[in-house]
Write a protein that holds these residues in place. Structure first.
Motif, PDB file in Angstrom:
ATOM      1  N   ASP A   1       0.809  -1.222   0.000  1.00 12.05           N
ATOM      2  CA  ASP A   1       0.000   0.000   0.000  1.00 12.05           C
ATOM      3  C   ASP A   1       0.842   1.272   0.000  1.00 12.05           C
ATOM      4  O   ASP A   1       0.294   2.371   0.069  1.00 12.05           O
ATOM      5  N   TYR A   2       2.170   1.112  -0.066  1.00 12.05           N
ATOM      6  CA  TYR A   2       3.055   2.281  -0.007  1.00 12.05           C
ATOM      7  C   TYR A   2       3.826   2.447  -1.307  1.00 12.05           C
ATOM      8  O   TYR A   2       4.304   1.476  -1.889  1.00 12.05           O
ATOM      9  N   LYS A   3       3.943   3.703  -1.743  1.00 13.34           N
ATOM     10  CA  LYS A   3       4.884   4.076  -2.792  1.00 13.34           C
ATOM     11  C   LYS A   3       5.969   4.928  -2.122  1.00 13.34           C
ATOM     12  O   LYS A   3       5.662   5.779  -1.283  1.00 13.34           O
ATOM     13  N   MET A   4       7.213   4.706  -2.500  1.00 12.28           N
ATOM     14  CA  MET A   4       8.339   5.287  -1.780  1.00 12.28           C
ATOM     15  C   MET A   4       8.952   6.481  -2.515  1.00 12.28           C
ATOM     16  O   MET A   4       9.105   6.464  -3.738  1.00 12.28           O
ATOM     17  N   ARG A   5       9.326   7.483  -1.721  1.00 10.72           N
ATOM     18  CA  ARG A   5      10.025   8.646  -2.298  1.00 10.72           C
ATOM     19  C   ARG A   5      11.407   8.235  -2.783  1.00 10.72           C
ATOM     20  O   ARG A   5      11.854   8.668  -3.841  1.00 10.72           O
ATOM     21  N   PHE A   6      12.093   7.397  -2.002  1.00 10.31           N
ATOM     22  CA  PHE A   6      13.428   6.941  -2.373  1.00 10.31           C
ATOM     23  C   PHE A   6      13.539   5.432  -2.178  1.00 10.31           C
ATOM     24  O   PHE A   6      12.994   4.880  -1.215  1.00 10.31           O
ATOM     25  N   VAL A   7      14.244   4.795  -3.090  1.00  9.16           N
ATOM     26  CA  VAL A   7      14.579   3.378  -2.959  1.00  9.16           C
ATOM     27  C   VAL A   7      16.092   3.251  -3.067  1.00  9.16           C
ATOM     28  O   VAL A   7      16.697   3.781  -4.007  1.00  9.16           O
ATOM     29  N   LEU A   8      16.688   2.596  -2.093  1.00  3.85           N
ATOM     30  CA  LEU A   8      18.143   2.359  -2.065  1.00  3.85           C
ATOM     31  C   LEU A   8      18.366   0.866  -1.885  1.00  3.85           C
ATOM     32  O   LEU A   8      17.836   0.280  -0.938  1.00  3.85           O
ATOM     33  N   GLU A   9      19.145   0.252  -2.783  1.00  5.09           N
ATOM     34  CA  GLU A   9      19.287  -1.196  -2.696  1.00  5.09           C
ATOM     35  C   GLU A   9      20.637  -1.667  -3.232  1.00  5.09           C
ATOM     36  O   GLU A   9      21.210  -1.064  -4.143  1.00  5.09           O
ATOM     37  N   ASN A  10      21.105  -2.772  -2.674  1.00  2.00           N
ATOM     38  CA  ASN A  10      22.206  -3.542  -3.237  1.00  2.00           C
ATOM     39  C   ASN A  10      21.808  -5.011  -3.163  1.00  2.00           C
ATOM     40  O   ASN A  10      22.174  -5.720  -2.235  1.00  2.00           O
ATOM     41  N   PRO A  11      21.017  -5.475  -4.148  1.00  2.25           N
ATOM     42  CA  PRO A  11      20.541  -6.860  -4.099  1.00  2.25           C
ATOM     43  C   PRO A  11      21.669  -7.842  -4.370  1.00  2.25           C
ATOM     44  O   PRO A  11      22.732  -7.456  -4.881  1.00  2.25           O
ATOM     45  N   PRO A  12      21.466  -9.121  -4.052  1.00  2.03           N
ATOM     46  CA  PRO A  12      22.518 -10.118  -4.276  1.00  2.03           C
ATOM     47  C   PRO A  12      22.803 -10.317  -5.754  1.00  2.03           C
ATOM     48  O   PRO A  12      21.906 -10.216  -6.587  1.00  2.03           O
ATOM     49  N   PHE A  13      24.070 -10.601  -6.071  1.00  2.46           N
ATOM     50  CA  PHE A  13      24.472 -10.867  -7.451  1.00  2.46           C
ATOM     51  C   PHE A  13      24.433 -12.370  -7.716  1.00  2.46           C
ATOM     52  O   PHE A  13      24.911 -13.162  -6.917  1.00  2.46           O
ATOM     53  N   GLY A  14      23.893 -12.745  -8.879  1.00  2.00           N
ATOM     54  CA  GLY A  14      23.963 -14.132  -9.310  1.00  2.00           C
ATOM     55  C   GLY A  14      23.237 -15.126  -8.429  1.00  2.00           C
ATOM     56  O   GLY A  14      23.581 -16.307  -8.411  1.00  2.00           O
ATOM     57  N   GLN A  15      22.234 -14.682  -7.708  1.00  2.00           N
ATOM     58  CA  GLN A  15      21.477 -15.588  -6.838  1.00  2.00           C
ATOM     59  C   GLN A  15      20.240 -16.077  -7.581  1.00  2.00           C
ATOM     60  O   GLN A  15      19.485 -15.294  -8.135  1.00  2.00           O
TER      61      GLN A  15
END
Length: 704
Positions: free
Chosen positions: A289-303
């Protein structure tokens, strides 16, 4: 036009020294030797660090909370939180120090002490489903005479938020994670504060005038939040610039230790516990139910998100979400099952505020170019470009992470591009903008200094072409895939060579395939043959006599005669095989197998007189969106193959559409610099000089 003013973070970039605290914590870890393997120390050290952090935070208000609780054990939890000054409290009279005064009852008293915490903290420490299940470790340490020493040592550790602020505590937590993760796979890594500060600095350097409004509510999301470093850094930046802002942090994390650390720090920050979730982002969006002003991420590589290497239930969850189309999170497509990075990219876009949303996300090189034209990766890139969501892609230096030295990139995604950026993608090569560490930390040999951060942010915000910056229209990276073929001109013959060509092409494999038969028979001997394979083997064996007759007959009819068109050859072939088969389709397969391309042969045409084209000459040409196929053919193909023709074979009307429009971003190609190789004469002289030097040294060593 006045020069644009670029916001630069008011970071406190003085070195944060946590050596005293981490050295003490690691000296405590040594007390676990014998009972725990070193890779299991974290099962004790992380929960104990969290407990001590909470205890230090609550020390100033503990008496007040106890007084209220003693007066009324049913006192409302929210009121106890208010009295404690945090989103948690503890009603136990014990402290870690006091527990040590009764060593004979230490284990049950310790459990009682933890159960005195509010339910949110108990969930972190004791829950087996989504917490650290620390009760088991208390029992284990007690049984092996380790509990007293560990509790006593932690009771002497100062982790008071008044002396160890959130930033410093973040460094302590991250140093623990780094040490525990030194042997982890390259895709499992946490992000150093130098990288996070760069991401936040760039993300907030433009398009963010609204964050300065009094009382502004600002949401930040990290869907792979780890210990919360990105959330804390974004929070600190905004609060320093706008102390009145209400910065609300949201996070999801699947690693239980990282989740526990993150939630602990978020509670101390006054954030709501329900906004930090122990959940696999691939399985669920915890904040639909939320839309975000900012998204910051470092998702896993090659998973992996699918196949045998994926976590249980992930593949089914991803495919269920994909079935929703753009009502779900993966509407643009699914990447290969071995890497979930581009699912995180799409999920980030889905979570961004539709008017002002901005995102900084770290990816490795694969999302830039992996996959063919119709692949999920290509179509996701196409969707991002066609919807003008990519603002910039920044190549980072190698050796920035503790567990991997691979090349990484920051993608800046935006739904509020400034006018100059609309329809454009900015590529920034910051791979050389860094400083070496005096001492390597695992694979981390480089860091982004404050000067480096300012330089990279300036390159981004200036939005000007230069040696390290390229700016392109979105369509630069979108292309069409054409099939280029030559007219069908083939020579037909029955020769030893043409028979071998036919066998190599597999023209009769549907009738009988000797190699496949051997494989199936081997499986049959081991009782490993499936019902389908058994039927296939039986069919092959049934057809073997016919296959052998065809081969014997063809070899018996070997001659030097050639034919420039099937109308001349088919009567000859039909007559030769008249006693073997009259199957017209089989005869056509044999004829095709016996043929070879010959530009002196007649051009074959269909019944309407249209030229037929030879599929064996088919080549694929990638043509940029902004270039016509006629111009491309005139420049790249027709000078070499004058009679070639291009075909665009895309058909989106089918149930399973044929897609021939894709996208890739070959980042390094745009920054490639040709280097003239050394002259061969110079290299030859260097080899001769080297050989002479070696011979002279050998003579000195052994004598003439």
């Amino acid at each position: 036009m006045p020069e644009r003013q670029i916001i630069d973070a008011m970071w406190d970039d003085s070195p944060v020294d946590v050596s005293k605290e981490t050295s003490m914590i690691w000296s405590i870890a040594n007390k676990l030797r014998g009972t725990y393997q070193s890779d299991k120390y974290k099962e004790v050290i992380i929960p104990m660090t969290i407990i001590r952090r909470f205890e230090c935070a609550l020390a100033a208000t503990k008496d007040k909370v106890l007084a209220l609780y003693d007066k009324n054990p049913n006192y409302p939890p929210k009121a106890l939180c208010k009295a404690a000054g945090f989103q948690f409290y503890n009603t136990s009279r014990f402290t870690l120090g006091e527990l040590c005064n009764d060593p004979d009852h230490l284990a049950p008293n310790f459990i009682s002490y933890i159960e005195g915490f509010s339910s949110n903290v108990q969930e972190i420490l004791l829950s087996e489903a989504r917490g650290l299940d620390f009760g088991k470790q208390i029992t284990k340490m007690d049984k092996n005479n380790r509990l007293l020493a560990v509790v006593k040592a932690f009771s002497e550790l100062d982790l008071d938020p008044q002396t160890i602020d959130n930033v410093k505590m973040g460094y302590i937590f991250e140093d623990l994670i780094r040490r525990f993760s030194e042997n982890a796979e390259a895709g499992d890594h946490y992000t150093g504060r130098d990288i996070i500060k760069l991401m936040v600095n760039i993300l907030l350097s433009e398009g963010c005038d609204d964050i300065f409004d009094d009382g502004k509510i600002i949401t930040i999301l990290d869907q792979a939040c780890g210990t919360g470093g990105m959330l804390s850094t974004g929070y600190n930046f905004i609060k320093r610039y706008n102390p009145t802002a209400d910065v609300i942090l949201f996070g999801q994390e699947i690693n239980p230790e990282s989740y526990a650390m993150c939630l602990a720090e978020m509670l101390i920050k006054g954030q709501k516990e329900e906004n930090i979730r122990y959940q696999d982002t691939m399985k669920a969006d915890c904040f639909p139910d939320y839309k975000m002003r900012f998204v910051l991420e470092n998702p896993p590589f090659g998973q992996a998100w699918g196949g045998k290497d994926a976590a249980e239930g992930v593949e089914a969850a991803v495919k269920d979400e994909y079935a929703k189309g753009f009502d779900g999170r993966w509407g643009a497509g699914l990447p290969g099952t071995g890497d979930m990075q581009m699912l995180f990219l799409q999920s980030a876009v889905n979570k961004m505020d539709d008017q002002l949303g901005r995102c900084a996300i770290i990816e490795n090189g694969s999302p830039l170019f992996t996959g063919g034209t119709a692949s999920g990766e290509s179509q996701i890139r196409r969707w991002l470009l066609e919807n003008d969501l990519i603002e910039a892609i920044i190549a980072l230096p190698t050796d920035l992470f503790y567990n991997t030295g691979i090349a990484t990139y920051i993608w800046i995604l935006s739904k509020n591009k400034r006018q100059e950026r609309k329809g454009k993608v900015q590529l920034i090569d910051a791979s050389k903008i860094c400083h070496p560490l005096r001492k390597s930390l695992g694979n981390k040999r480089n860091e982004i200094s404050p000067e480096d951060r300012r330089a990279i942010t300036r390159l981004y915000a200036d939005f000007k072409e230069g040696e390290e910056v390229r700016i392109f229209d979105n369509t630069e990276f979108i292309y069409r895939e054409y099939a280029v073929m030559q007219p069908l001109q083939r020579r037909y013959e029955i020769t030893a060579e043409s028979i071998n060509r036919m066998l190599q092409k597999g023209s009769l494999n549907s009738l009988y395939d000797e190699g496949k038969v051997l494989v199936l028979q081997a499986k049959q001997e081991k009782d490993e043959l499936s019902a389908k394979e058994a039927r296939q083997l039986a069919k092959f064996l049934q057809n073997q006599p016919l296959y052998q007759k065809i081969m014997d007959t063809l070899r018996a009819n070997i001659n030097d005669q050639t034919y420039p068109h099937p109308r001349y050859f088919m009567p000859v072939l039909t007559a030769a095989l008249a006693d073997v088969t009259t199957d017209k389709k089989l005869l056509e397969k044999i004829a095709d197998g016996l043929s070879i391309m010959d530009k002196t042969a007649e051009i074959q045409k269909d019944k309407k007189g249209n030229t037929l084209y030879d599929k064996e000459t088919k080549d694929t040409e990638i043509v940029k969106w902004g270039e016509t196929i006629d111009d491309y053919m005139a420049r790249e193909v027709l000078p070499f193959v004058p009679d070639a023709k291009a075909f665009f074979e895309e058909d989106l009307s089918k149930k399973k559409p044929v897609i021939k429009t894709g996208a890739e971003i070959p980042f390094t190609r745009y920054f490639y610099k040709y280097q003239q190789p050394e002259a061969s004469e110079k290299l030859a002289q260097e080899f001769m000089d080297l050989e002479k030097s070696v011979n002279e040294r050998i003579q000195k060593l052994f004598g003439k």
